[in-house]
Design a protein around this motif. Structure first.
Motif, PDB file in Angstrom:
ATOM      1  N   ILE A 126      -7.819   5.413  -0.564  1.00 55.69           N
ATOM      2  CA  ILE A 126      -7.815   4.951  -1.784  1.00 55.69           C
ATOM      3  C   ILE A 126      -6.621   5.675  -2.767  1.00 55.69           C
ATOM      4  O   ILE A 126      -5.540   5.127  -3.272  1.00 55.69           O
ATOM      5  CB  ILE A 126      -8.889   5.010  -2.902  1.00 55.69           C
ATOM      6  N   ASP A 127      -6.628   7.091  -2.725  1.00 52.50           N
ATOM      7  CA  ASP A 127      -5.693   7.945  -3.263  1.00 52.50           C
ATOM      8  C   ASP A 127      -4.183   7.533  -2.972  1.00 52.50           C
ATOM      9  O   ASP A 127      -3.187   7.564  -3.696  1.00 52.50           O
ATOM     10  CB  ASP A 127      -5.915   9.308  -3.126  1.00 52.50           C
ATOM     11  N   GLU A 128      -4.197   7.352  -1.412  1.00 46.09           N
ATOM     12  CA  GLU A 128      -2.750   7.273  -1.026  1.00 46.09           C
ATOM     13  C   GLU A 128      -2.413   5.770  -1.172  1.00 46.09           C
ATOM     14  O   GLU A 128      -1.013   5.803  -1.488  1.00 46.09           O
ATOM     15  CB  GLU A 128      -2.749   7.299   0.597  1.00 46.09           C
ATOM     16  N   ALA A 129      -3.150   4.772  -1.296  1.00 49.99           N
ATOM     17  CA  ALA A 129      -2.677   3.450  -1.632  1.00 49.99           C
ATOM     18  C   ALA A 129      -2.045   3.412  -3.059  1.00 49.99           C
ATOM     19  O   ALA A 129      -0.955   2.708  -3.243  1.00 49.99           O
ATOM     20  CB  ALA A 129      -3.940   2.459  -1.391  1.00 49.99           C
ATOM     21  N   LEU A 156       3.733  -0.281   1.056  1.00 51.36           N
ATOM     22  CA  LEU A 156       2.879  -0.849   2.192  1.00 51.36           C
ATOM     23  C   LEU A 156       3.177  -0.242   3.396  1.00 51.36           C
ATOM     24  O   LEU A 156       2.329   0.303   4.143  1.00 51.36           O
ATOM     25  CB  LEU A 156       2.975  -2.281   2.101  1.00 51.36           C
ATOM     26  N   ARG A 157       4.406   0.216   3.765  1.00 48.74           N
ATOM     27  CA  ARG A 157       4.900   0.792   4.849  1.00 48.74           C
ATOM     28  C   ARG A 157       4.113   2.208   4.972  1.00 48.74           C
ATOM     29  O   ARG A 157       3.652   2.809   5.729  1.00 48.74           O
ATOM     30  CB  ARG A 157       6.549   0.906   5.160  1.00 48.74           C
ATOM     31  N   ARG A 158       4.271   2.956   3.731  1.00 52.43           N
ATOM     32  CA  ARG A 158       3.842   4.347   3.646  1.00 52.43           C
ATOM     33  C   ARG A 158       2.132   4.513   3.715  1.00 52.43           C
ATOM     34  O   ARG A 158       1.651   5.215   4.603  1.00 52.43           O
ATOM     35  CB  ARG A 158       4.156   4.934   2.214  1.00 52.43           C
ATOM     36  N   PHE A 159       1.636   3.470   3.273  1.00 54.16           N
ATOM     37  CA  PHE A 159       0.436   3.420   3.147  1.00 54.16           C
ATOM     38  C   PHE A 159      -0.048   3.072   4.715  1.00 54.16           C
ATOM     39  O   PHE A 159      -1.183   3.594   5.202  1.00 54.16           O
ATOM     40  CB  PHE A 159      -0.218   2.145   2.219  1.00 54.16           C
ATOM     41  N   VAL A 160       0.367   2.050   5.330  1.00 52.21           N
ATOM     42  CA  VAL A 160      -0.060   1.600   6.793  1.00 52.21           C
ATOM     43  C   VAL A 160      -0.067   3.005   7.508  1.00 52.21           C
ATOM     44  O   VAL A 160      -0.997   3.258   8.307  1.00 52.21           O
ATOM     45  CB  VAL A 160       0.756   0.466   7.212  1.00 52.21           C
TER      46      VAL A 160
END
Length: 218
Positions: free
Chosen positions: A78-81, A95-99
């Motif tokens: 969650i924190d990263e999203a 989105l790329r970073r989160f994935v």
């Protein structure tokens, strides 16, 4: 000065305890992904570089440890999203970073531990799940509004792809799969970006679809 020294002596064990707890959680996450939820707790203690007694001071039993590990993965994801959406220059880059981060967190493999070990009606888990869904949907919607993400996908499509790619290959029990995972995540992201190059069969998968599928498979 004396008071300061006393404060430091009091604070140090607390800081050490927090570090030990985090080391246990990280080691347990890796061990569970590699060997499953039945991995000996002594092995987790050795992997964390601490004694068995230290592990049991923090976690009374396996169920409590699994609960903590799974909840930790959800919260970190969650924190990263939220951080990715706030900090990256474009929604698709977020989105790329989160994935990639979600894959590193082993979210799919770890959350599979819920079955039989964690009460999914636990208020903390319900809150974390709802929060994660909202954070991920915000990422997807932002990327689609910007025109960078193809419009015929939904958050469930991303979740399925990431969780499947981030799991070790059947029979390997090996975290070395990372060198393949991130390469194939980039292939996935190319397929998610616009302009779309193919027509997808079926319909976009939502969180509701995934929950219904999970219920059908029980």
């Amino acid at each position: 000065m004396a008071g300061s020294a006393v404060d430091q002596r009091v604070a140090r064990p607390r800081a050490d305890a927090l570090r030990n707890r985090e080391r246990i959680v990280v080691a347990a996450r890796e061990a569970f992904v590699e060997y499953g939820p039945d991995v000996p707790l002594d092995d987790i203690a050795r992997r964390a570089g601490i004694g068995n007694a230290t592990l049991y001071r923090h976690f009374a039993d396996r169920r409590e440890l699994i609960r903590t590990v799974t909840l930790s993965v959800l919260i970190r994801t969650i924190d990263e999203a939220e951080a990715a959406l706030a900090e990256e220059a474009t929604a698709f880059q977020a989105l790329r970073r989160f994935v990639h981060t979600a894959a590193d967190e082993r979210i799919g493999a770890t959350c599979s531990l819920l079955s039989g070990w964690v009460d999914v009606r636990d208020p903390e888990f319900v809150e974390a799940r709802v929060h994660l869904e909202q954070a991920m949907e915000a990422l997807i919607e932002a990327a689609q509004r910007s025109g960078e993400l193809r419009p015929d996908v939904a958050v469930g499509d991303v979740i399925v792809a990431v969780t499947q790619l981030a799991r070790p290959l059947p029979g390997t029990g090996c975290l070395g799969i990372d060198r393949f995972v991130h390469r194939h995540l980039e292939l996935l992201l190319d397929g998610l970006s616009t302009p779309r190059r193919s027509e997808l069969p079926g319909t976009a998968a939502t969180f509701e679809d995934l929950r219904a599928y999970g219920e059908d498979c029980r």
